[in-house]
Every structure is written in structure tokens, then in C-alpha cells.
Motif scaffolding. Structure first.
Motif, PDB file in Angstrom:
ATOM      1  N   GLY A  25      36.225  36.157  41.482  1.00  0.00           N
ATOM      2  CA  GLY A  25      35.589  37.348  42.137  1.00  0.00           C
ATOM      3  C   GLY A  25      34.111  36.949  42.251  1.00  0.00           C
ATOM      4  O   GLY A  25      33.442  37.891  42.924  1.00  0.00           O
ATOM      5  N   VAL A  26      33.726  35.714  41.676  1.00  0.00           N
ATOM      6  CA  VAL A  26      32.246  35.361  41.871  1.00  0.00           C
ATOM      7  C   VAL A  26      32.434  33.855  42.088  1.00  0.00           C
ATOM      8  O   VAL A  26      33.661  33.237  42.012  1.00  0.00           O
ATOM      9  N   GLU A  27      31.228  33.185  42.423  1.00  0.00           N
ATOM     10  CA  GLU A  27      31.094  31.898  42.819  1.00  0.00           C
ATOM     11  C   GLU A  27      31.319  31.216  41.404  1.00  0.00           C
ATOM     12  O   GLU A  27      30.464  31.657  40.517  1.00  0.00           O
ATOM     13  N   GLN A  28      31.897  30.098  41.435  1.00  0.00           N
ATOM     14  CA  GLN A  28      32.050  29.452  40.014  1.00  0.00           C
ATOM     15  C   GLN A  28      30.738  28.674  39.582  1.00  0.00           C
ATOM     16  O   GLN A  28      30.074  28.259  40.503  1.00  0.00           O
ATOM     17  N   TYR A  76      40.528  45.181  34.182  1.00  0.00           N
ATOM     18  CA  TYR A  76      40.575  44.757  35.545  1.00  0.00           C
ATOM     19  C   TYR A  76      40.808  43.256  35.831  1.00  0.00           C
ATOM     20  O   TYR A  76      41.557  42.957  36.837  1.00  0.00           O
ATOM     21  N   ILE A  77      40.298  42.598  34.859  1.00  0.00           N
ATOM     22  CA  ILE A  77      40.853  41.032  35.016  1.00  0.00           C
ATOM     23  C   ILE A  77      42.409  40.666  35.070  1.00  0.00           C
ATOM     24  O   ILE A  77      42.859  39.962  35.567  1.00  0.00           O
ATOM     25  N   GLU A  78      42.684  41.401  33.885  1.00  0.00           N
ATOM     26  CA  GLU A  78      44.381  41.258  33.724  1.00  0.00           C
ATOM     27  C   GLU A  78      44.800  41.610  35.055  1.00  0.00           C
ATOM     28  O   GLU A  78      46.205  41.271  35.378  1.00  0.00           O
ATOM     29  N   LEU A  79      44.400  42.700  35.712  1.00  0.00           N
ATOM     30  CA  LEU A  79      45.113  43.303  36.795  1.00  0.00           C
ATOM     31  C   LEU A  79      44.727  42.298  38.087  1.00  0.00           C
ATOM     32  O   LEU A  79      45.371  42.862  39.194  1.00  0.00           O
ATOM     33  N   GLY A  80      43.958  41.464  37.925  1.00  0.00           N
ATOM     34  CA  GLY A  80      43.512  40.799  39.087  1.00  0.00           C
ATOM     35  C   GLY A  80      42.607  41.419  39.818  1.00  0.00           C
ATOM     36  O   GLY A  80      42.310  40.947  41.162  1.00  0.00           O
ATOM     37  N   GLU A  81      41.907  42.462  39.608  1.00  0.00           N
ATOM     38  CA  GLU A  81      40.783  43.267  40.494  1.00  0.00           C
ATOM     39  C   GLU A  81      39.540  42.927  39.777  1.00  0.00           C
ATOM     40  O   GLU A  81      38.776  43.455  39.411  1.00  0.00           O
ATOM     41  N   TYR A  82      39.242  41.581  40.265  1.00  0.00           N
ATOM     42  CA  TYR A  82      37.940  40.883  39.748  1.00  0.00           C
ATOM     43  C   TYR A  82      36.732  41.581  40.329  1.00  0.00           C
ATOM     44  O   TYR A  82      35.734  41.545  39.520  1.00  0.00           O
ATOM     45  N   LYS A 106      36.069  44.699  40.693  1.00  0.00           N
ATOM     46  CA  LYS A 106      35.669  45.792  39.661  1.00  0.00           C
ATOM     47  C   LYS A 106      35.512  45.339  38.234  1.00  0.00           C
ATOM     48  O   LYS A 106      34.509  46.039  37.469  1.00  0.00           O
ATOM     49  N   ALA A 107      36.111  44.268  37.975  1.00  0.00           N
ATOM     50  CA  ALA A 107      35.884  43.721  36.550  1.00  0.00           C
ATOM     51  C   ALA A 107      34.660  43.352  36.318  1.00  0.00           C
ATOM     52  O   ALA A 107      33.696  43.521  35.655  1.00  0.00           O
ATOM     53  N   TYR A 108      33.948  42.573  37.625  1.00  0.00           N
ATOM     54  CA  TYR A 108      32.523  42.189  37.353  1.00  0.00           C
ATOM     55  C   TYR A 108      31.565  43.156  37.480  1.00  0.00           C
ATOM     56  O   TYR A 108      30.451  43.399  36.770  1.00  0.00           O
ATOM     57  N   GLU A 109      31.848  44.322  38.276  1.00  0.00           N
ATOM     58  CA  GLU A 109      31.088  45.593  38.506  1.00  0.00           C
ATOM     59  C   GLU A 109      31.062  46.176  37.122  1.00  0.00           C
ATOM     60  O   GLU A 109      29.707  46.450  36.604  1.00  0.00           O
ATOM     61  N   HIS A 110      31.982  46.331  36.284  1.00  0.00           N
ATOM     62  CA  HIS A 110      31.849  46.898  34.683  1.00  0.00           C
ATOM     63  C   HIS A 110      31.088  45.873  33.804  1.00  0.00           C
ATOM     64  O   HIS A 110      30.139  46.377  33.221  1.00  0.00           O
ATOM     65  N   LEU A 111      31.405  44.548  33.810  1.00  0.00           N
ATOM     66  CA  LEU A 111      30.968  43.788  32.981  1.00  0.00           C
ATOM     67  C   LEU A 111      29.287  43.631  33.195  1.00  0.00           C
ATOM     68  O   LEU A 111      28.618  43.268  32.365  1.00  0.00           O
ATOM     69  N   SER A 112      29.018  43.714  34.397  1.00  0.00           N
ATOM     70  CA  SER A 112      27.573  43.847  34.719  1.00  0.00           C
ATOM     71  C   SER A 112      26.917  44.553  34.150  1.00  0.00           C
ATOM     72  O   SER A 112      25.623  44.596  33.963  1.00  0.00           O
ATOM     73  N   GLN A 113      27.542  45.648  33.556  1.00  0.00           N
ATOM     74  CA  GLN A 113      26.856  47.209  32.848  1.00  0.00           C
ATOM     75  C   GLN A 113      27.393  47.037  31.470  1.00  0.00           C
ATOM     76  O   GLN A 113      26.945  48.061  30.796  1.00  0.00           O
ATOM     77  N   MET A 114      27.668  45.994  30.902  1.00  0.00           N
ATOM     78  CA  MET A 114      27.954  46.059  29.418  1.00  0.00           C
ATOM     79  C   MET A 114      26.809  46.195  28.506  1.00  0.00           C
ATOM     80  O   MET A 114      25.804  46.054  28.932  1.00  0.00           O
TER      81      MET A 114
END
Length: 208
Positions: free
Chosen positions: A158-161, A122-128, A130-138
Motif C-alpha cells: 500500500g506504500v512505496e517500498q 486491515y493488514i491481515e485483511l489485505g486492506e493496506y 486502510k491499514a496505513y491510514e490508521h497506523l499514520s494516526q497511531m
């Protein structure tokens, strides 16, 4: 000879230790009859290197086909299925969607590493989001998830730097990678985390 007869003969040959003949029969059944159980058996042969040369790409392809044909598979094999489609040299947009399908199926069946695989895609697709949602559950046991979570915070995707959180995750990626580096070699995501820490003038050698 019908499919069930071929599979029964293959099982008998496998029990007798004639892996070559079993492979030939499973292959015939899988291709001719689109049988999921035969495809799963073939995938396992390629994964283990039984008779055939070990080939994780072919194993991943057949694991995915077995799942599509409703075979009773081990959920972790869907990670290999997703990896086959994600890593194709001539990967198309459709291939990415197929990879996502298998990774999501793995997650739905309780395979935590699927979250990391989906986060990366999802990072590669620019859907940040969704990426954060999944990585938060890694799972938090592999470099992949930590590296890509670090990237989100590093670049404010997709998040604050937040460089403190970025560095924390990069360090965790290196820490996970170093645990297995001697046995399996350097992981690509571990290497990327090391490079980024070096760019930030942080000594990654002392992260453990």
C-alpha cells in the motif's frame, strides 16, 4: 425480583464488602435482564479479579456486551472487547468484523491505540490503504503500530517500498518494547521487530 432491584441489592452487597454475593446478583441481573450496567460491573470484576478468577477474555466479552447495551463505559475497555473477538481460537470472518466495530468505537471515543489495532487487522485483511491510514494516526507508544508500519514499508504494502523507513519503524518498535520488557516480558510485536532487524543484519540491542 426485577432487574433494578437485583442491581440495587448487588451494590449494597458490594459496599458491604461481600463481593461474592454482589457478583452472584450482578450475574443474575446481567444474564436474565440483559442489563448493560450489570454487564459492565461483571467485566470490571473479571478484569480486576475481584472474587472471580481474573480473566481478561471474559472481561473483554462483557465490556463489549455492556457497550452494546448502552452502558456508561470507559472507552479503553473497547480495546479489550475488540481483542476478545480478534483473538478467538476459532475466529470467523464475522468475529473480525465485530472486533473492528469495537476498535473503531474506541477510536471514535478518543482511544488512540485503536488505530494500531485497526492497522494490524486491515493488514491481515489485505486492506493496506486502510491499514496505513490508521497506523499514520497511531499513538506511537506501543510496539504494535511501529512494527506494522515497518512491515508496510518493508514489503511495499500500500506504500512505496522504503527500507530506510521500515528499519526506522522496526527500531522504534524495539525501543518501545524494551522500555516495558523487564516488567511485562517480551511483547510479540517487539520480538518480530527484533527478528526482522536481525535478518537485515542490524543490531537491535543498540536501538536505545
Amino acid at each position: 425480583m426485577n432487574n433494578s432491584e437485583l442491581c440495587e441489592m448487588a451494590k449494597k452487597q458490594e459496599n458491604r464488602g461481600d463481593i461474592e454475593k454482589a457478583y452472584q446478583l450482578y450475574l443474575e441481573a446481567a444474564i436474565a435482564e440483559d442489563d448493560g450496567e450489570a454487564m459492565y460491573a461483571l467485566a470490571q470484576m473479571y478484569f480486576e479479579g475481584d472474587y472471580v478468577h481474573q480473566d481478561y477474555d471474559k472481561a473483554g466479552r462483557y465490556f463489549g456486551m455492556a457497550y452494546d447495551h448502552k452502558a456508561d463505559i470507559q472507552p479503553w475497555t473497547l480495546i479489550m472487547a475488540g481483542g476478545y473477538w480478534e483473538q478467538r481460537d476459532d475466529r470467523s470472518d464475522e468475529d473480525v468484523l465485530i472486533a473492528i466495530k469495537y476498535y473503531q468505537a474506541a477510536v471514535d471515543l478518543g482511544v488512540g491505540f485503536g488505530h494500531e489495532c485497526l492497522g494490524k487487522i486491515y493488514i491481515e485483511l489485505g486492506e493496506y490503504d486502510k491499514a496505513y491510514e490508521h497506523l499514520s494516526q497511531m499513538e506511537g507508544r506501543n510496539p504494535c503500530g511501529f512494527y506494522y508500519m515497518g512491515k508496510l514499508y518493508d514489503e511495499g504494502l500500500g506504500v512505496e517500498q522504503d527500507m530506510e523507513k521500515a528499519i526506522y519503524n522496526y527500531k522504534k518498535a524495539v525501543e518501545c518494547g524494551l522500555k516495558h520488557e523487564a516488567e511485562y516480558g517480551e511483547d510479540d510485536d517487539t520480538a518480530k521487530a527484533k527478528r526482522r532487524l536481525s535478518e537485515l543484519n542490524i543490531d537491535w540491542k543498540n536501538v536505545q
